[in-house]
Design a protein around this motif. Sequence first.
Motif, mmCIF file in Angstrom:
data_model
loop_
_atom_site.group_PDB
_atom_site.id
_atom_site.type_symbol
_atom_site.label_atom_id
_atom_site.label_comp_id
_atom_site.label_asym_id
_atom_site.label_seq_id
_atom_site.Cartn_x
_atom_site.Cartn_y
_atom_site.Cartn_z
ATOM 1 N N GLU A 112 0.865 -1.174 0.000
ATOM 2 C CA GLU A 112 0.000 0.000 0.000
ATOM 3 C C GLU A 112 0.901 1.223 0.000
ATOM 4 O O GLU A 112 1.807 1.342 0.814
ATOM 5 C CB GLU A 112 -0.911 0.006 1.233
ATOM 6 C CG GLU A 112 -1.964 -1.078 1.224
ATOM 7 C CD GLU A 112 -2.851 -1.040 2.451
ATOM 8 O OE1 GLU A 112 -3.904 -0.381 2.407
ATOM 9 O OE2 GLU A 112 -2.473 -1.662 3.457
ATOM 10 N N SER B 19 0.345 3.893 -11.498
ATOM 11 C CA SER B 19 0.364 4.085 -10.044
ATOM 12 C C SER B 19 -0.055 5.510 -9.697
ATOM 13 O O SER B 19 -0.045 6.407 -10.545
ATOM 14 C CB SER B 19 1.773 3.841 -9.509
ATOM 15 O OG SER B 19 2.673 4.834 -9.996
ATOM 16 N N ARG C 254 4.715 6.040 2.697
ATOM 17 C CA ARG C 254 3.826 4.900 2.544
ATOM 18 C C ARG C 254 2.758 4.963 3.626
ATOM 19 O O ARG C 254 2.855 5.727 4.567
ATOM 20 C CB ARG C 254 4.601 3.590 2.621
ATOM 21 C CG ARG C 254 5.118 3.245 3.995
ATOM 22 C CD ARG C 254 5.841 1.908 3.962
ATOM 23 N NE ARG C 254 5.025 0.874 3.377
ATOM 24 C CZ ARG C 254 5.511 -0.253 2.838
ATOM 25 N NH1 ARG C 254 6.804 -0.443 2.817
ATOM 26 N NH2 ARG C 254 4.710 -1.148 2.333
ATOM 27 N N ALA D 188 -4.057 2.557 2.282
ATOM 28 C CA ALA D 188 -4.774 2.925 1.055
ATOM 29 C C ALA D 188 -5.969 3.812 1.384
ATOM 30 O O ALA D 188 -6.683 3.590 2.364
ATOM 31 C CB ALA D 188 -5.243 1.672 0.327
ATOM 32 N N GLY D 189 -6.172 4.840 0.566
ATOM 33 C CA GLY D 189 -7.270 5.771 0.775
ATOM 34 C C GLY D 189 -6.867 7.031 1.516
ATOM 35 O O GLY D 189 -7.584 8.032 1.488
ATOM 36 N N GLU E 297 -2.808 10.455 -3.131
ATOM 37 C CA GLU E 297 -3.580 9.458 -2.385
ATOM 38 C C GLU E 297 -2.979 8.068 -2.555
ATOM 39 O O GLU E 297 -2.668 7.638 -3.660
ATOM 40 C CB GLU E 297 -5.041 9.443 -2.862
ATOM 41 C CG GLU E 297 -5.923 8.482 -2.080
ATOM 42 C CD GLU E 297 -7.378 8.573 -2.483
ATOM 43 O OE1 GLU E 297 -8.089 7.541 -2.410
ATOM 44 O OE2 GLU E 297 -7.819 9.677 -2.877
ATOM 45 N N ARG E 298 -2.806 7.380 -1.450
ATOM 46 C CA ARG E 298 -2.234 6.034 -1.472
ATOM 47 C C ARG E 298 -3.279 5.017 -1.936
ATOM 48 O O ARG E 298 -4.480 5.196 -1.725
ATOM 49 C CB ARG E 298 -1.738 5.654 -0.078
ATOM 50 C CG ARG E 298 -0.742 6.632 0.539
ATOM 51 C CD ARG E 298 -0.424 6.210 1.959
ATOM 52 N NE ARG E 298 0.557 7.056 2.610
ATOM 53 C CZ ARG E 298 0.265 8.013 3.487
ATOM 54 N NH1 ARG E 298 -1.007 8.262 3.789
ATOM 55 N NH2 ARG E 298 1.212 8.733 4.043
ATOM 56 N N LYS E 299 -2.790 3.953 -2.549
ATOM 57 C CA LYS E 299 -3.672 2.878 -3.006
ATOM 58 C C LYS E 299 -3.009 1.523 -2.765
ATOM 59 O O LYS E 299 -1.808 1.441 -2.520
ATOM 60 C CB LYS E 299 -3.978 3.033 -4.508
ATOM 61 C CG LYS E 299 -4.798 4.251 -4.859
ATOM 62 C CD LYS E 299 -5.101 4.280 -6.363
ATOM 63 C CE LYS E 299 -5.941 5.492 -6.721
ATOM 64 N NZ LYS E 299 -6.227 5.550 -8.188
ATOM 65 N N LYS E 300 -3.802 0.465 -2.843
ATOM 66 C CA LYS E 300 -3.250 -0.887 -2.820
ATOM 67 C C LYS E 300 -2.641 -1.172 -4.188
ATOM 68 O O LYS E 300 -3.268 -0.913 -5.213
ATOM 69 C CB LYS E 300 -4.331 -1.917 -2.499
ATOM 70 C CG LYS E 300 -4.776 -1.893 -1.045
ATOM 71 C CD LYS E 300 -5.722 -3.040 -0.737
ATOM 72 C CE LYS E 300 -6.089 -3.045 0.744
ATOM 73 N NZ LYS E 300 -6.994 -4.169 1.081
ATOM 74 N N ILE E 301 -1.438 -1.699 -4.179
ATOM 75 C CA ILE E 301 -0.693 -1.890 -5.424
ATOM 76 C C ILE E 301 -0.133 -3.304 -5.475
ATOM 77 O O ILE E 301 0.406 -3.805 -4.482
ATOM 78 C CB ILE E 301 0.466 -0.884 -5.523
ATOM 79 C CG1 ILE E 301 -0.074 0.556 -5.519
ATOM 80 C CG2 ILE E 301 1.296 -1.125 -6.780
ATOM 81 C CD1 ILE E 301 1.004 1.606 -5.357
#
Length: 442
Positions: free
Chosen positions: A111, A141, A180, A183-184, A208-212
Amino acid sequence: MFRKKILQFSLLLLALVLTLSLSSCGLLALMGNNGGLGNLGNNNSSSDSTFPELDLIDYFFEQLSVLDLDRETLVTAVLKAYVEATGDMYAEYYTEEELKAMTSDNQGELEGIGVSVVNDVVELGGQKYSVLTIISVFNDSPAMSGGIRIGDHVYAVFDEEGNSYTVEELGYDKAITYVRGVAGTKTRFTVLRAGAEGQYTAHEFEIERKKITTESVTGRVSEQDPTIGIVKISQFDLTTPPQFKRTMDELIGKGCKKFVFDVRYNPGGDLRSIEAVLSLFLNEGDVMIQTVYKDGSGEVDKVGIKSHKDEASQTCNVTREDIGKYRNYQFAVLTNEYTASAAELFTSNLRDYELATLVGNTTYGKGCMQSTYDLSYWGVKGGLKLTTAWYLPPSGQNYHDIGIVPHIEVDMDESLIEKYGNIYLIPDREDPQLIAAIQALK
């Protein structure tokens, strides 16, 4: 260009680093039964302690300080300080959360914003500052859509209250945690971007962070020659072997008979991963790596059928059909000064067995191996990574602090990176290193 000092290869991905599987070994308990900071492997009196000075300081604070001490924070600080003071630039103490994140990274799950970074230094006004240098930006990304570029230096990060801290102030590990996250949620940071004549301009980002899911291997047919496939390997984690085979088979199905393997900016990864990939090119019984340990003993890893027991590692299994599967094609390998560790082992094997022409710049030069241990086996929270062996490629010549010199030396035009923002966004017809690699396959 100043020399980059890579402290670890797992970062926002893993692994970054050539890492051995978790294994048992004799390791001192880091705390006594009473939780005292100085009782490192000893429950006796302070006079018998490994670190009596620390016992004494701990006693004074415990008995006299008017502050409420957070012992877990103190223990973590002491362990991290000890590891840093050893001089092992690749060693690190991980908290439980950091160890879990590192393990997820190595399995290709994370994430964050989708970048790989290395610990680096830039010079401003005659003074040097620690930064996080972006060495890879994942396709599709948050970082790529947000405008982050390879070569950007993360100089400062913001906390949830909007306070800004430099990487120099926080240190590498703490700065990473600000980038880091879950997510969200959003991360905010300032990067320094190199411009004309070595001058830097500051740019602030909020992403904005996300699941990767890690995309460690990508491929495409060359724009210049439809018989040449271009395969980019961004790191060697546990997702790499199946992604590599899938990419190669797709390109072969499209008529490719020659291949350029692009390992520029590849910081390394997992030993199981690189051995599985190398098995696709070598013959059974070929030596891939020789390791030399502290006591002078060593091991020789050869190509052969391998079946890993733990589920996460089964992506690195090697079948008889895998061995030498792609050996009879023609190859070139693209390298630069950020090609390190497992990526150098990949490069050196193809060189030593005369399977590929190397093109680009001399590699980073990391010929040592790290092992990571889950300290819960010894009743201590967290994990420890440290350098446990030197390793040699098939030639037997260690390239630590030297690097691997390519057959054809070609520099990258830095103005192209500035123009396109990412080395992998440069059109094939303009990339001087890629052009030279394709020409070497003619």
